[in-house]
Scaffold this active site. Structure first.
Site, PDB file in Angstrom:
ATOM      1  CB  CYS A 107      56.486  41.522  33.587  1.00 56.20           C
ATOM      2  SG  CYS A 107      55.783  41.917  34.351  1.00 56.20           S
TER       3      CYS A 107
ATOM      4  CG  ASN B  50      51.058  46.297  38.980  1.00 62.48           C
ATOM      5  OD1 ASN B  50      51.093  46.334  38.200  1.00 62.48           O
ATOM      6  ND2 ASN B  50      51.611  46.327  40.460  1.00 62.48           N
TER       7      ASN B  50
ATOM      8  CG  ASP C 283      42.479  47.704  46.530  1.00 63.54           C
ATOM      9  OD1 ASP C 283      41.881  46.318  46.602  1.00 63.54           O
ATOM     10  OD2 ASP C 283      43.927  47.517  46.577  1.00 63.54           O
ATOM     11  CG  HIS C 284      35.295  46.652  47.488  1.00 64.61           C
ATOM     12  ND1 HIS C 284      35.227  47.314  49.123  1.00 64.61           N
ATOM     13  CD2 HIS C 284      35.145  47.786  46.830  1.00 64.61           C
ATOM     14  CE1 HIS C 284      34.382  48.457  48.958  1.00 64.61           C
ATOM     15  NE2 HIS C 284      34.285  48.573  47.510  1.00 64.61           N
ATOM     16  N   GLY C 285      40.183  45.185  46.806  1.00 65.10           N
ATOM     17  CA  GLY C 285      40.380  43.766  46.769  1.00 65.10           C
ATOM     18  C   GLY C 285      40.304  42.471  45.616  1.00 65.10           C
ATOM     19  CE1 TYR C 286      45.702  40.938  43.826  1.00 63.55           C
ATOM     20  CE2 TYR C 286      44.354  39.993  46.185  1.00 63.55           C
ATOM     21  CZ  TYR C 286      45.345  39.952  45.379  1.00 63.55           C
ATOM     22  OH  TYR C 286      47.178  40.023  45.735  1.00 63.55           O
TER      23      TYR C 286
ATOM     24  CG  ASP D  65      42.069  47.915  42.271  1.00 66.77           C
ATOM     25  OD1 ASP D  65      40.765  48.461  41.416  1.00 66.77           O
ATOM     26  OD2 ASP D  65      42.574  47.051  41.746  1.00 66.77           O
TER      27      ASP D  65
ATOM     28  CG  ASP E 275      46.994  52.349  41.599  1.00 69.21           C
ATOM     29  OD1 ASP E 275      46.942  51.636  41.253  1.00 69.21           O
ATOM     30  OD2 ASP E 275      46.123  52.550  42.760  1.00 69.21           O
TER      31      ASP E 275
ATOM     32  CE  LYS F  61      49.084  48.097  46.849  1.00 65.00           C
ATOM     33  NZ  LYS F  61      49.235  46.769  45.616  1.00 65.00           N
TER      34      LYS F  61
ATOM     35  CB  CYS G 170      54.476  45.767  32.767  1.00 67.16           C
ATOM     36  SG  CYS G 170      54.180  43.730  32.217  1.00 67.16           S
TER      37      CYS G 170
HETATM   38  O1  GMZ Z   1      46.446  49.768  42.868  1.00 63.95           O
HETATM   39  P1  GMZ Z   1      46.551  49.042  41.018  1.00 63.95           P
HETATM   40  O2  GMZ Z   1      47.507  48.787  40.715  1.00 63.95           O
HETATM   41  O3  GMZ Z   1      45.302  49.222  39.948  1.00 63.95           O
HETATM   42  O4  GMZ Z   1      45.741  47.150  41.334  1.00 63.95           O
HETATM   43  C1  GMZ Z   1      46.070  46.643  42.503  1.00 63.95           C
HETATM   44  C2  GMZ Z   1      45.182  45.798  42.457  1.00 63.95           C
HETATM   45  O5  GMZ Z   1      45.398  44.741  41.500  1.00 63.95           O
HETATM   46  C3  GMZ Z   1      45.518  44.732  43.537  1.00 63.95           C
HETATM   47  O6  GMZ Z   1      46.678  44.252  43.934  1.00 63.95           O
HETATM   48  C4  GMZ Z   1      46.994  43.753  45.193  1.00 63.95           C
HETATM   49  O7  GMZ Z   1      48.486  43.918  45.384  1.00 63.95           O
HETATM   50  P2  GMZ Z   1      49.510  42.537  44.791  1.00 63.95           P
HETATM   51  O8  GMZ Z   1      49.413  42.416  43.110  1.00 63.95           O
HETATM   52  O9  GMZ Z   1      48.388  40.978  44.984  1.00 63.95           O
HETATM   53  O10 GMZ Z   1      50.740  43.121  44.836  1.00 63.95           O
HETATM   54  C5  GMZ Z   1      46.608  44.006  46.021  1.00 63.95           C
HETATM   55  O11 GMZ Z   1      46.819  44.697  46.717  1.00 63.95           O
HETATM   56  C6  GMZ Z   1      44.680  44.495  46.114  1.00 63.95           C
HETATM   57  O12 GMZ Z   1      43.821  44.708  46.898  1.00 63.95           O
HETATM   58  C7  GMZ Z   1      45.063  45.002  44.712  1.00 63.95           C
HETATM   59  O13 GMZ Z   1      43.383  44.770  44.671  1.00 63.95           O
HETATM   60 MG    MG Z   2      46.727  50.711  43.701  1.00 61.08          MG
HETATM   61 ZN    ZN Z   3      53.342  42.411  34.178  1.00 58.45          ZN
END
Ligand code: GMZ
Ligand code: MG
Ligand code: ZN
Length: 186
Positions: free
Chosen positions: A107, A54, A19-22, A13, A11, A137, A109
């Site tokens: 999707c 994601n 993970d600072h959020g997106y 973030d 994974d 997660k 994915c």
């Molecule tokens: O951890 P990976 O899968 O590499 O990427 C996760 C991120 O794309 C974002 O995914 C979001 O979840 P939602 O996609 O909104 O459920 C939130 O958890 C964000 O804090 C996080 O940065």
């Molecule tokens: Mg993650």
């Molecule tokens: Zn997808």
């Protein structure tokens, strides 16, 4: 037919970077302490490294797919510079309630769906039973289980670990930095 390879599905973030959020800017991309060294060691142990992330921020209109690509290229080069060649990078730009219509879909994915892992399995000839899925997660753990990954590993370096997550994962460790040692322990 060449032999199948074991992989570490990673994974992004909360597992590789804070993970600072997106996260979508280079300035906000901060490798978690010790993860680059761990990735070096995992490569030496013979594992392919496959990133599965994601990226619903694209669907939400927070950043573009091009911006994601630019950051990914920078990340990939930064790792290569430290002798970590990623074997695959898979991302899901979708979300069922996306603001951007072209990304609005249910999707296969977006984790917890296993689509990214299954694509990698076919494209990279991965031995799923001998592989690991590492994430912060429960969605990461579920994606790994559904894809048939042998060992699922929850890390405490991202989202707060829940009791449900602890129960679902095979292993719970503080960080990806600790994985090589944990694998060697058996
Ligand atoms: O951890 P990976 O899968 O590499 O990427 C996760 C991120 O794309 C974002 O995914 C979001 O979840 P939602 O996609 O909104 O459920 C939130 O958890 C964000 O804090 C996080 O940065
Ligand atoms: Mg993650
Ligand atoms: Zn997808």
């Amino acid at each position: 037919m060449t032999a199948k390879v074991p992989a570490i599905f990673l994974d992004r973030d909360g597992t590789v970077n804070v993970d600072h959020g997106y996260v979508h800017e280079i300035d906000d991309f901060q490798f978690i302490d010790g993860v680059i060294e761990a990735m070096q060691e995992l490569k030496k142990m013979g594992y392919a490294l496959v990133l599965v992330t994601n990226q619903s921020g694209i669907a939400r209109g927070m950043y573009s797919e091009d911006q994601f690509m630019q950051l990914t290229e920078w990340m990939d080069w930064s790792l290569a510079d430290r002798d970590v060649d990623l074997d695959g990078i898979y991302y899901c730009p979708h979300h069922p309630e996306a603001a951007v219509e072209s990304y609005r879909q249910q999707c296969d994915c977006r984790k917890p769906q296993p689509g990214m892992l299954l694509s990698a399995m076919k494209e990279l000839n991965i031995d799923m039973a001998a592989s690991y899925m590492v994430g912060d997660k429960i969605d990461d753990i579920q994606a790994g289980k559904t894809a048939g990954v042998g060992t699922t590993v929850l890390v405490r370096s991202g989202e707060t670990v829940t009791a449900e997550g602890e129960k679902a994962a095979d292993w719970v460790i503080d960080s990806l930095a600790d994985l090589p040692k944990r694998i060697k322990q058996g």
